[in-house]
Enzyme design. Structure first.
Site, short mmCIF file in Angstrom:
data_model
loop_
_atom_site.label_atom_id
_atom_site.label_comp_id
_atom_site.label_asym_id
_atom_site.label_seq_id
_atom_site.Cartn_x
_atom_site.Cartn_y
_atom_site.Cartn_z
N LYS A 115 2.30 -4.40 -8.98
CA LYS A 115 1.62 -5.68 -8.70
C LYS A 115 1.38 -6.44 -10.00
O LYS A 115 1.56 -7.65 -10.06
CB LYS A 115 0.30 -5.41 -7.96
CG LYS A 115 0.51 -4.91 -6.53
CD LYS A 115 -0.76 -4.34 -5.92
CE LYS A 115 -0.42 -3.63 -4.61
NZ LYS A 115 -1.54 -2.86 -4.05
N GLN A 167 -7.70 -1.03 -3.82
CA GLN A 167 -6.54 -0.14 -3.69
C GLN A 167 -6.93 1.10 -2.88
O GLN A 167 -7.89 1.80 -3.22
CB GLN A 167 -6.05 0.25 -5.09
CG GLN A 167 -4.74 1.01 -5.12
CD GLN A 167 -3.55 0.16 -4.66
OE1 GLN A 167 -3.41 -1.00 -5.03
NE2 GLN A 167 -2.70 0.74 -3.85
N ASP A 169 -5.50 -9.02 0.95
CA ASP A 169 -4.91 -7.92 1.72
C ASP A 169 -5.05 -8.17 3.22
O ASP A 169 -4.49 -7.41 4.03
CB ASP A 169 -5.60 -6.58 1.37
CG ASP A 169 -4.77 -5.74 0.41
OD1 ASP A 169 -3.57 -6.06 0.23
OD2 ASP A 169 -5.31 -4.77 -0.15
#
Ligand SMILES: NC(=O)c1ccc[n+]([C@@H]2O[C@H](COP(=O)([O-])OP(=O)(O)OC[C@H]3O[C@@H](n4cnc5c(N)ncnc54)[C@H](OP(=O)(O)O)[C@@H]3O)[C@@H](O)[C@H]2O)c1
Length: 288
Positions: free
Chosen positions: A49, A93, A116
């Site tokens: 990322k 995460q 997300d």
């Protein structure tokens, strides 16, 4: 010979377009990634990322905590990033250590910064087919299909997997495109028949090369979401067992039968990273 759905190539084209868009913005779109602990797979995903983000001119802040961090400390820092006008997207995460309350942390992120797409607000928007931030893997699958002009309208789509992260949002995103959806899972009987009947088969079960030639039929489009690390060959005693990444589909067996297939690596994975930054740009544009 199947058409290979090259996510890596599509990702590179998207990166170019994103870089151009970012270069015209006043500020750098900024993503904060919260990581707890040192799982090697999480660290590798974060690295991907960061690399992609920096490549398109975005800023990626890696907030890295020891396993001992408390829920309260994380909530406080997420709260600070929520209020910080220079941060446009926040992701946590996964997976998190057991002692942390995952749902509470996800919900702590402001929906407008939830790149997300996992908060209740964004989930409801997807459920209602209203504009919102769609989870990156689902968005990446749509973008991959779009790139290859594979229409889903009216098609029978079987998705193996019903997780909140992949299976369910992908099902909803495709339903919103008028596909006819069947969600299969570990309790689905006669999975082979269910898979064979689909026009598009999406494998997101997390079982290395589980989908063999017995699960597929001619003319199908296969989307392999799986990322599984398996033991490779031992070459000699000096070299520790190598690990390699394989998908949920046995590519060698399936590719000669079907019409199109996404490879692993190089298929859905790169699309997911690009989609995350598509979401970040969307969040940036709607800031304020
Ligand atoms: N390419 C990407 O960008 C990307 C992004 C995220 C995840 N992934 C990968 O995608 C895979 C799935 O991830 P996830 O987070 O959704 O995993 P997950 O939370 O473990 O969910 C797996 C799903 O597959 C189902 N399943 C497991 N074994 C099955 C079987 N033998 N037959 C039928 N269904 C079965 C499970 O059914 P039950 O619900 O009945 O248990 C569950 O719904 C993993 O390999 C992951 O690494 C890839």
């Amino acid at each position: 010979m199947a058409r290979i759905l090259q996510g890596k190539e599509v990702r590179d084209a998207l990166a170019l377009a994103l870089r151009q868009k970012v270069s015209k913005l006043e500020e750098k779109p900024t993503l904060a990634i919260f990581q707890v602990g040192d799982r090697a797979d999480s660290t590798a995903y974060i690295k991907q990322k960061k690399t992609f983000g920096e490549n398109i001119g975005a800023r990626v802040i890696h907030r890295h905590y020891p396993e001992s961090v408390t829920q309260a400390e994380l909530l406080k820092d997420i709260g600070n990033d929520n209020e910080d006008g220079n941060i446009h997207g926040i992701i946590i995460q996964m997976p998190l250590p057991e002692h942390l309350h995952k749902e509470e942390l996800i919900e702590a992120v402001y929906p407008k910064k939830d790149v997300d797409g996992l908060t209740a607000t964004n989930t409801k928007r997807l459920y209602d087919n209203k504009p919102g931030l769609v989870p990156a893997t689902a968005r990446g699958i749509l973008m991959l299909l779009d790139h290859y002009n594979i229409s889903v309208e009216g098609k029978r789509v079987t998705i193996i997997g019903r997780s909140n992260l992949v299976g369910k949002p992908t099902a909803l995103a495709l339903l919103n495109r008028n596909a006819t959806i069947l969600i299969a899972h570990s309790k689905t009987p006669d999975l082979k028949t269910v898979c064979k009947r689909a026009d598009i088969l999406i494998a997101a079960l997390g079982k290395p090369e589980f989908i063999t030639k017995d699960f597929v039929s001619a003319g199908q489009v296969i989307i392999d979401v799986g990322i599984n690390s398996v033991a490779g060959e031992k070459f000699d005693e000096e070299i520790p067992t190598k690990r390699k990444i394989v998908g949920d589909v046995n590519f060698k067996e399936v590719e000669p039968i079907v019409a199109a297939i996404s490879p692993v690596p190089g298929g859905v994975g790169p699309m997911t990273v690009a989609s995350l930054f598509e979401n970040l740009l969307e969040a940036y544009q709607k800031k304020g």
